[in-house]
Design a protein around this motif. Structure first.
Motif, PDB file in Angstrom:
ATOM      1  N   SER A   7       1.129  23.853 -52.355  1.00 38.03           N
ATOM      2  CA  SER A   7       1.603  24.522 -53.714  1.00 38.03           C
ATOM      3  C   SER A   7       2.474  23.425 -54.496  1.00 38.03           C
ATOM      4  O   SER A   7       2.839  22.513 -53.811  1.00 38.03           O
ATOM      5  CB  SER A   7       2.517  25.700 -53.257  1.00 38.03           C
ATOM      6  N   GLY A   8       2.737  23.534 -55.603  1.00 36.43           N
ATOM      7  CA  GLY A   8       3.537  22.819 -56.465  1.00 36.43           C
ATOM      8  C   GLY A   8       2.947  21.937 -57.551  1.00 36.43           C
ATOM      9  O   GLY A   8       3.522  21.306 -58.037  1.00 36.43           O
ATOM     10  N   GLY A   9       1.815  21.931 -57.306  1.00 41.57           N
ATOM     11  CA  GLY A   9       0.963  21.232 -58.512  1.00 41.57           C
ATOM     12  C   GLY A   9       1.102  21.837 -59.919  1.00 41.57           C
ATOM     13  O   GLY A   9       1.598  22.723 -60.189  1.00 41.57           O
ATOM     14  N   GLY A  10       0.655  20.907 -60.884  1.00 40.38           N
ATOM     15  CA  GLY A  10       0.883  21.250 -62.298  1.00 40.38           C
ATOM     16  C   GLY A  10       0.815  20.253 -63.060  1.00 40.38           C
ATOM     17  O   GLY A  10       0.488  19.158 -62.889  1.00 40.38           O
ATOM     18  N   LEU A  11       1.288  20.431 -64.526  1.00 41.09           N
ATOM     19  CA  LEU A  11       1.339  19.427 -65.583  1.00 41.09           C
ATOM     20  C   LEU A  11       2.728  18.828 -65.598  1.00 41.09           C
ATOM     21  O   LEU A  11       3.628  19.446 -65.467  1.00 41.09           O
ATOM     22  CB  LEU A  11       1.087  20.195 -66.826  1.00 41.09           C
ATOM     23  N   VAL A  12       2.911  17.326 -65.599  1.00 41.76           N
ATOM     24  CA  VAL A  12       4.088  16.831 -65.575  1.00 41.76           C
ATOM     25  C   VAL A  12       3.948  15.522 -66.635  1.00 41.76           C
ATOM     26  O   VAL A  12       2.753  14.962 -66.488  1.00 41.76           O
ATOM     27  CB  VAL A  12       4.480  16.167 -64.076  1.00 41.76           C
ATOM     28  N   GLN A  13       4.887  15.393 -67.245  1.00 37.89           N
ATOM     29  CA  GLN A  13       4.999  14.196 -68.162  1.00 37.89           C
ATOM     30  C   GLN A  13       4.965  12.955 -67.397  1.00 37.89           C
ATOM     31  O   GLN A  13       5.683  12.797 -66.346  1.00 37.89           O
ATOM     32  CB  GLN A  13       6.247  14.165 -69.218  1.00 37.89           C
ATOM     33  N   ALA A  14       4.402  11.752 -67.989  1.00 39.32           N
ATOM     34  CA  ALA A  14       4.461  10.451 -67.420  1.00 39.32           C
ATOM     35  C   ALA A  14       6.276   9.887 -67.293  1.00 39.32           C
ATOM     36  O   ALA A  14       6.882  10.305 -68.281  1.00 39.32           O
ATOM     37  CB  ALA A  14       3.841   9.401 -68.203  1.00 39.32           C
ATOM     38  N   GLY A  15       6.194   9.454 -65.961  1.00 39.87           N
ATOM     39  CA  GLY A  15       7.875   9.310 -65.868  1.00 39.87           C
ATOM     40  C   GLY A  15       8.429  10.450 -65.116  1.00 39.87           C
ATOM     41  O   GLY A  15       9.621  10.205 -64.922  1.00 39.87           O
ATOM     42  N   GLY A  16       8.001  11.586 -65.141  1.00 38.48           N
ATOM     43  CA  GLY A  16       8.518  12.831 -64.534  1.00 38.48           C
ATOM     44  C   GLY A  16       8.175  12.724 -63.257  1.00 38.48           C
ATOM     45  O   GLY A  16       8.123  11.877 -62.349  1.00 38.48           O
ATOM     46  N   LEU A  18       7.774  15.670 -59.671  1.00 33.21           N
ATOM     47  CA  LEU A  18       7.077  16.959 -59.135  1.00 33.21           C
ATOM     48  C   LEU A  18       7.141  16.977 -57.399  1.00 33.21           C
ATOM     49  O   LEU A  18       7.422  16.013 -57.010  1.00 33.21           O
ATOM     50  CB  LEU A  18       5.621  16.836 -59.419  1.00 33.21           C
ATOM     51  N   ARG A  19       7.326  18.151 -57.065  1.00 33.10           N
ATOM     52  CA  ARG A  19       7.490  18.360 -55.607  1.00 33.10           C
ATOM     53  C   ARG A  19       6.406  19.191 -55.053  1.00 33.10           C
ATOM     54  O   ARG A  19       6.254  20.290 -55.501  1.00 33.10           O
ATOM     55  CB  ARG A  19       8.927  18.944 -55.169  1.00 33.10           C
ATOM     56  N   LEU A  20       5.268  18.804 -54.403  1.00 32.92           N
ATOM     57  CA  LEU A  20       4.535  19.547 -53.785  1.00 32.92           C
ATOM     58  C   LEU A  20       5.034  19.917 -52.195  1.00 32.92           C
ATOM     59  O   LEU A  20       5.938  19.197 -51.542  1.00 32.92           O
ATOM     60  CB  LEU A  20       3.206  18.578 -53.315  1.00 32.92           C
ATOM     61  N   SER A  21       4.511  21.181 -51.797  1.00 39.29           N
ATOM     62  CA  SER A  21       4.953  21.675 -50.629  1.00 39.29           C
ATOM     63  C   SER A  21       3.694  22.140 -49.993  1.00 39.29           C
ATOM     64  O   SER A  21       2.557  22.344 -50.601  1.00 39.29           O
ATOM     65  CB  SER A  21       5.745  23.126 -51.104  1.00 39.29           C
ATOM     66  N   CYS A  22       3.807  22.109 -48.477  1.00 32.70           N
ATOM     67  CA  CYS A  22       2.637  22.528 -47.583  1.00 32.70           C
ATOM     68  C   CYS A  22       3.048  23.367 -46.712  1.00 32.70           C
ATOM     69  O   CYS A  22       4.073  22.933 -45.819  1.00 32.70           O
ATOM     70  CB  CYS A  22       1.766  21.278 -47.376  1.00 32.70           C
ATOM     71  N   THR A  23       2.413  24.367 -46.261  1.00 36.61           N
ATOM     72  CA  THR A  23       2.694  25.188 -44.948  1.00 36.61           C
ATOM     73  C   THR A  23       1.398  25.197 -43.876  1.00 36.61           C
ATOM     74  O   THR A  23       0.209  25.214 -44.441  1.00 36.61           O
ATOM     75  CB  THR A  23       3.326  26.442 -45.189  1.00 36.61           C
ATOM     76  N   ALA A  24       1.689  24.951 -42.869  1.00 34.71           N
ATOM     77  CA  ALA A  24       0.489  25.116 -41.832  1.00 34.71           C
ATOM     78  C   ALA A  24       0.752  26.361 -41.008  1.00 34.71           C
ATOM     79  O   ALA A  24       1.912  26.605 -40.776  1.00 34.71           O
ATOM     80  CB  ALA A  24       0.579  23.733 -40.883  1.00 34.71           C
ATOM     81  N   SER A  25      -0.198  26.995 -40.720  1.00 34.41           N
ATOM     82  CA  SER A  25      -0.034  28.063 -40.051  1.00 34.41           C
ATOM     83  C   SER A  25      -1.042  28.467 -38.877  1.00 34.41           C
ATOM     84  O   SER A  25      -2.184  27.568 -38.941  1.00 34.41           O
ATOM     85  CB  SER A  25      -0.342  29.301 -40.949  1.00 34.41           C
ATOM     86  N   GLY A  26      -0.945  29.288 -38.140  1.00 35.37           N
ATOM     87  CA  GLY A  26      -1.927  29.342 -36.946  1.00 35.37           C
ATOM     88  C   GLY A  26      -1.254  28.608 -35.876  1.00 35.37           C
ATOM     89  O   GLY A  26      -0.328  28.603 -35.296  1.00 35.37           O
ATOM     90  N   GLN A  27      -2.235  27.989 -35.111  1.00 40.20           N
ATOM     91  CA  GLN A  27      -2.075  27.099 -33.732  1.00 40.20           C
ATOM     92  C   GLN A  27      -1.298  25.893 -34.018  1.00 40.20           C
ATOM     93  O   GLN A  27      -1.659  24.898 -33.789  1.00 40.20           O
ATOM     94  CB  GLN A  27      -3.197  26.860 -32.960  1.00 40.20           C
ATOM     95  N   THR A  28      -0.192  25.896 -34.879  1.00 43.11           N
ATOM     96  CA  THR A  28       0.623  24.744 -35.241  1.00 43.11           C
ATOM     97  C   THR A  28       1.107  23.986 -34.251  1.00 43.11           C
ATOM     98  O   THR A  28       1.427  22.743 -34.271  1.00 43.11           O
ATOM     99  CB  THR A  28       1.941  25.098 -36.272  1.00 43.11           C
ATOM    100  N   PHE A  29       1.402  24.362 -32.916  1.00 40.75           N
ATOM    101  CA  PHE A  29       1.590  23.463 -31.769  1.00 40.75           C
ATOM    102  C   PHE A  29       0.725  22.506 -31.403  1.00 40.75           C
ATOM    103  O   PHE A  29       1.262  21.537 -30.863  1.00 40.75           O
ATOM    104  CB  PHE A  29       1.870  24.419 -30.273  1.00 40.75           C
ATOM    105  N   THR A  30      -0.593  22.584 -32.041  1.00 41.05           N
ATOM    106  CA  THR A  30      -1.312  21.507 -31.901  1.00 41.05           C
ATOM    107  C   THR A  30      -1.330  20.391 -32.759  1.00 41.05           C
ATOM    108  O   THR A  30      -1.822  19.425 -32.502  1.00 41.05           O
ATOM    109  CB  THR A  30      -2.935  21.974 -31.761  1.00 41.05           C
ATOM    110  N   VAL A  31      -0.403  20.519 -33.809  1.00 37.52           N
ATOM    111  CA  VAL A  31      -0.468  19.803 -34.801  1.00 37.52           C
ATOM    112  C   VAL A  31       0.584  18.515 -34.705  1.00 37.52           C
ATOM    113  O   VAL A  31       1.957  18.911 -34.300  1.00 37.52           O
ATOM    114  CB  VAL A  31       0.046  20.359 -36.029  1.00 37.52           C
ATOM    115  N   TYR A  32       0.414  17.258 -34.636  1.00 39.22           N
ATOM    116  CA  TYR A  32       1.085  16.176 -34.211  1.00 39.22           C
ATOM    117  C   TYR A  32       1.802  15.645 -35.604  1.00 39.22           C
ATOM    118  O   TYR A  32       2.785  15.405 -35.676  1.00 39.22           O
ATOM    119  CB  TYR A  32       0.352  15.124 -33.615  1.00 39.22           C
TER     120      TYR A  32
END
Length: 124
Positions: A7-16, A18-32
């Motif tokens: 999440s977090g995408g969008g329109l931004v002016q050059a020079g500005g 932006l912060r993107l976020s990401c969430t993993a769900s499920g068997q996340t213990f397998t994620v290194y």
């Protein structure tokens, strides 16, 4: 199985910024590790940044070093991409990834789980 959502995408002016976020769900213990790739129209998907589960190993593409910063959330299943000094060349669909990239974070084939992508558009 692991599900990844950005999440977090969008329109931004050059020079500005932006912060993107990401969430993993499920068997996340397998994620290194978790990370970000991007793909602009007509171009190949390219690595942006990646971090190991505890943040001990972090990598950036040369094109974003000094401008972008990847970080893990308090919960191990979250990752963020802070994008500063954004330029037209940064416009792309950004994908969050999760998995165990044993042969290197920058390799597309090393990541098992991919999000649907979030669009970043840059206006001049």
């Amino acid at each position: 199985q692991v599900q990844v959502a950005e999440s977090g995408g969008g329109l931004v002016q050059a020079g500005g910024s932006l912060r993107l976020s990401c969430t993993a769900s499920g068997q996340t213990f397998t994620v290194y590790a978790m990370g970000w790739f991007r793909q602009a129209p007509g171009k190949e998907r390219e690595f942006v940044a990646g971090t190991s589960r505890k943040g001990g190993s972090i990598e950036y593409a040369d094109s974003v070093k000094g401008r972008f910063s990847i970080s893990r959330g308090t919960a191990d299943n979250r990752v963020y991409l802070q994008m500063d000094s954004i330029g037209p060349e940064d416009a792309a669909v950004y994908y969050c990834v999760a998995g165990h990239p044993s042969l290197g974070m920058s390799r597309v084939a090393e990541w098992e789980y991919w999000g649907q992508g979030t669009q970043v558009t840059v206006s001049s």
